[in-house]
Scaffold this active site. Structure first.
Site, PDB file in Angstrom:
ATOM      1  N   GLY A  13      -2.122  45.076  86.278  1.00 41.10           N
ATOM      2  CA  GLY A  13      -1.416  45.245  87.550  1.00 41.10           C
ATOM      3  C   GLY A  13       0.077  45.029  87.466  1.00 41.10           C
ATOM      4  N   GLY A  17       5.596  43.831  91.911  1.00 47.15           N
ATOM      5  CA  GLY A  17       5.288  42.464  92.299  1.00 47.15           C
ATOM      6  C   GLY A  17       5.179  41.460  91.172  1.00 47.15           C
ATOM      7  N   TYR A 157     -10.616  38.241 101.591  1.00 46.41           N
ATOM      8  CA  TYR A 157      -9.683  37.987 100.487  1.00 46.41           C
ATOM      9  C   TYR A 157      -9.877  36.568  99.963  1.00 46.41           C
ATOM     10  CZ  TYR A 157      -5.324  37.304  97.942  1.00 46.41           C
ATOM     11  OH  TYR A 157      -4.387  37.018  96.965  1.00 46.41           O
TER      12      TYR A 157
END
Length: 317
Positions: A13, A17, A157
């Site tokens: 990922g 970010g 989440y």
């Protein structure tokens, strides 16, 4: 390709970010101790990472395609690395989901677990035989403070992060036998494009099936409070990258690593009362009774945190 003495770091990922920040910070290490393999589902999104890495790209940073939700993609990625040698695995890929449970689809909930839980498990499962055979390695998971303390309207989440915390805490015990370290990085709110886009999207979503009262609480209590918390407590991706690098370079890396000391008193609530009622009722009052003056809650948290830090500073070692 890594040179002799460099540690090979695989990060999932990395298109933006936290993943991007960690990849850049390790790749630009002044002592060039790391050879970073940054991964993302679509290499068409590599431009920000390449630009941020500068001259490290092509030297101490390379890129590979990887979808943590695909067995085939994970295997192909790891197989393409020389001798499948990975010293440090950083599981960062993740997705968020916010809103009343009644208004969320089961498909969306499953997608969160597919990435946040099964994606990390899939990566760990793939590299584990190699690092166990070498009896050396460090597995890092970018978890969340929400994996330690649940937050209203972040139910799914939080559940995905609780799940990966439990999985890793269990696995860490047996991995010690093979000289392998497991570490959780547990940020609170982080200022990223991912978070900002998510909040912009949820403010417009209808959440069909949710009763009017709950929807009202979500829009008038939770969303403004969340915005205040991000403003008052939010860290940058670079802050999380610094914490992660510190953990990597620690002679005895801790298992739990809260990146924001302001969250220490929040997490401490669950251990202060074995019934669990204290944390539940505290969060209830913060959300519903202090929603319009959340800055008061933030001030209290900061004072509590400063008190905790002062006690740590003066306590005998």
């Amino acid at each position: 390709m890594a040179t002799e003495g460099q540690k090979v770091v695989l990060i999932t990922g990395c298109s933006s970010g936290i993943g991007l920040a960690i990849a850049v910070m390790l790749a630009r290490d002044e002592m060039k101790r790391y050879y970073v393999i940054g991964t993302m589902r679509d290499l068409k999104r590599k431009d920000k990472l390449v630009e941020a890495a500068g001259d490290a790209y092509g030297k101490t940073l390379s890129l590979l395609t990887l979808d943590v939700c695909s067995d085939e993609s994970v295997k192909q990625c790891v197989d393409s690395i020389k001798d499948r040698h990975i010293d440090i695995l950083i599981n960062n890929a993740g997705v968020g989901l916010v809103g009343p449970v009644e208004g969320l689809s089961m498909d969306d909930m499953i997608k969160v677990f597919q990435t946040n839980f099964f994606g990390a498990v899939r990566m760990i499962k793939e590299v584990m035989p190699d690092i166990k055979r070498r009896r050396s390695g460090h597995i890092i998971v970018i978890s969340s403070a929400m994996g330690l303390q649940g937050v209203a309207f972040n139910d799914v989440y939080s559940a995905s992060k609780f799940a990966i915390e439990g999985f890793c805490k269990s696995l860490a015990v047996q991995l010690l036998k093979f000289n392998i370290t497991m570490s959780m990085i547990e940020p609170g709110p982080v200022h990223t494009e991912f978070e900002m886009k998510m909040f912009a999207d949820v403010s417009k979503k209808e959440y069909v099936g949710t009763d009017p009262e709950t929807l009202h609480h979500f829009r008038t209590c939770y969303l403004p409070s969340a915005a205040n918390i991000f403003q008052g407590l939010g860290q940058t991706p670079e802050d999380i990258a610094k914490c992660t690098k510190k953990v990597i370079e620690s002679p005895r890396p801790p298992f739990c690593n809260l990146t924001n000391p302001l969250y220490t008193p929040i997490v401490a609530l669950k251990y202060a009362d074995e019934t669990g009622s204290l944390s539940v009722h505290t969060f209830y009052h913060m959300l519903y009774n202090l929603g319009g003056v959340m800055h008061v809650s933030l001030s209290i948290l900061k004072c509590l945190s400063c008190g905790c830090l002062r006690r740590q500073a003066i306590s005998p070692t």
